[in-house]
Design a protein around this motif. Sequence first.
Motif, PDB file in Angstrom:
ATOM      1  N   CYS A 165       0.823  -1.219   0.000  1.00 34.26           N
ATOM      2  CA  CYS A 165       0.000   0.000   0.000  1.00 34.26           C
ATOM      3  C   CYS A 165       0.852   1.261   0.000  1.00 34.26           C
ATOM      4  O   CYS A 165       0.606   2.183  -0.777  1.00 34.26           O
ATOM      5  CB  CYS A 165      -0.926   0.026   1.227  1.00 34.26           C
ATOM      6  N   VAL A 166       1.860   1.303   0.862  1.00 27.32           N
ATOM      7  CA  VAL A 166       2.603   2.549   1.057  1.00 27.32           C
ATOM      8  C   VAL A 166       3.297   2.976  -0.230  1.00 27.32           C
ATOM      9  O   VAL A 166       3.395   4.172  -0.524  1.00 27.32           O
ATOM     10  CB  VAL A 166       3.610   2.407   2.211  1.00 27.32           C
ATOM     11  N   HIS A 167       3.762   2.018  -1.036  1.00 27.80           N
ATOM     12  CA  HIS A 167       4.464   2.396  -2.270  1.00 27.80           C
ATOM     13  C   HIS A 167       3.515   3.015  -3.298  1.00 27.80           C
ATOM     14  O   HIS A 167       3.981   3.584  -4.292  1.00 27.80           O
ATOM     15  CB  HIS A 167       5.222   1.213  -2.861  1.00 27.80           C
ATOM     16  N   PHE A 176       1.814   5.577  -2.811  1.00 29.00           N
ATOM     17  CA  PHE A 176       1.640   6.992  -2.496  1.00 29.00           C
ATOM     18  C   PHE A 176       2.964   7.738  -2.519  1.00 29.00           C
ATOM     19  O   PHE A 176       4.008   7.199  -2.140  1.00 29.00           O
ATOM     20  CB  PHE A 176       0.986   7.141  -1.110  1.00 29.00           C
ATOM     21  N   ASP A 186       5.587  10.757  -1.208  1.00 31.44           N
ATOM     22  CA  ASP A 186       6.116  10.873   0.143  1.00 31.44           C
ATOM     23  C   ASP A 186       5.172  11.593   1.107  1.00 31.44           C
ATOM     24  O   ASP A 186       4.999  11.152   2.249  1.00 31.44           O
ATOM     25  CB  ASP A 186       7.465  11.599   0.118  1.00 31.44           C
ATOM     26  N   GLN A 209       1.909  11.892   1.030  1.00 35.59           N
ATOM     27  CA  GLN A 209       0.749  11.058   1.325  1.00 35.59           C
ATOM     28  C   GLN A 209       1.138   9.882   2.220  1.00 35.59           C
ATOM     29  O   GLN A 209       0.419   9.559   3.176  1.00 35.59           O
ATOM     30  CB  GLN A 209       0.140  10.527   0.020  1.00 35.59           C
ATOM     31  N   ALA A 210       2.266   9.250   1.906  1.00 38.69           N
ATOM     32  CA  ALA A 210       2.721   8.125   2.718  1.00 38.69           C
ATOM     33  C   ALA A 210       3.025   8.568   4.143  1.00 38.69           C
ATOM     34  O   ALA A 210       2.706   7.861   5.108  1.00 38.69           O
ATOM     35  CB  ALA A 210       3.964   7.501   2.081  1.00 38.69           C
ATOM     36  N   ASP A 265       6.489  -4.512   1.629  1.00 36.40           N
ATOM     37  CA  ASP A 265       6.534  -3.735   0.393  1.00 36.40           C
ATOM     38  C   ASP A 265       7.840  -4.034  -0.334  1.00 36.40           C
ATOM     39  O   ASP A 265       8.659  -4.821   0.135  1.00 36.40           O
ATOM     40  CB  ASP A 265       6.431  -2.237   0.720  1.00 36.40           C
ATOM     41  N   GLY A 302       2.977   6.837  -6.980  1.00 32.49           N
ATOM     42  CA  GLY A 302       3.726   6.441  -5.801  1.00 32.49           C
ATOM     43  C   GLY A 302       5.202   6.281  -6.082  1.00 32.49           C
ATOM     44  O   GLY A 302       5.715   6.722  -7.117  1.00 32.49           O
ATOM     45  N   TRP A 304      13.218   4.378   2.880  1.00 30.18           N
ATOM     46  CA  TRP A 304      12.281   3.828   3.861  1.00 30.18           C
ATOM     47  C   TRP A 304      12.631   4.305   5.261  1.00 30.18           C
ATOM     48  O   TRP A 304      11.747   4.671   6.048  1.00 30.18           O
ATOM     49  CB  TRP A 304      12.287   2.299   3.805  1.00 30.18           C
TER      50      TRP A 304
END
Length: 340
Positions: free
Chosen positions: A247-249, A251, A253, A255-256, A277, A302, A310
């Motif tokens: 999920c995080v990838h 978005f 930076d 948004q994440a 991820d 993203g 990370w």
Amino acid sequence: MTDTTALPPQAQMMQFLTAKWVSPTLGVLAELGVADALADGPRTADDLAKQVKAHPRSLYRLLRAAASVGVFAEDDGGRFALTPLADCLRSDVPGSMRGAVRLFNAEPMWAPYGRLMHSALTGEPAFDDLYGMDIYAYLAQNPAVEKVFLDTTVEFYASAAPAIAAAYDFGRFGTVMDLGGGVGYLLASILERSPSARGILFERPSVLAQAEPVVADRGLEARIELLEGDFFASVPATADAYVIKSCVHNFRDDQALALLRVIRRATRPDTPLLIVDAVVPPGNGPHYSKFDDVEMLAVAGGIDRTEQEWRELVTAGGFELRQIVECTPMAYLLEAWPVS
């Protein structure tokens, strides 16, 4: 297939350029269900064309091209048969990739590459420039494409879930919450390996409806709670560990970071966030994540991140990255613990 490194540079470059021919060829054959039609044995293109309602000579040309890269095989009698690669295009086998092949070749997924220069010059998704909305709004307005998207997500979750569950000790947590966990394959795999744990699947209502039969089929109705929500708005503070996969990838930076800060508000000092991820490796070697990152640039907006990126992101979100565990070549588990 040809070892491109043994070819002159111009020939290698031509192979890169013509690689665009392979994917849409496979996409059409997957859409037509040709691999399923061959499950009972070899058949001619003319025979197959009647079943899948295709133009016989055109279908033959597509099959011949696919056979040249090992997907299907033609015998001396002009009959085509399945190969191990072609089995991936079947819809009724474990590890099927038919959904992925269909999705990668759906027009909204490849058309933005015609405007990739827009992303290179602006940093914004070519998809948004082409369609006037982001990919998620587009999917919401196009149910047929959204179904292929969700089917592909299910394929990826189902294939990777056992390896992820086996790579990390989830059994030390009483309650594991999977944020945006799709239809529940990963959470189910975690609970099957951790019989004393309970799970919460936190998802959109439309996805939870599809999760119900998956949970029931695994016999986990009493151990998995289906909970509706939006993880950008709030996350319940009711878990001993939070998992968020693939999920995080999706978005950029900012948004994440906003997402991680929402999750941080729900965590206790002894409650980790486990991000599953891609991690982009250093060096010039080939890796799935390096071109998946271009997909993020062009389509989703993203970023596939390096280990250092990370670390910077989770630190800004209020966590400390303590370890990274390789689960599969495409999926890493990043163990992040809250900091004051």
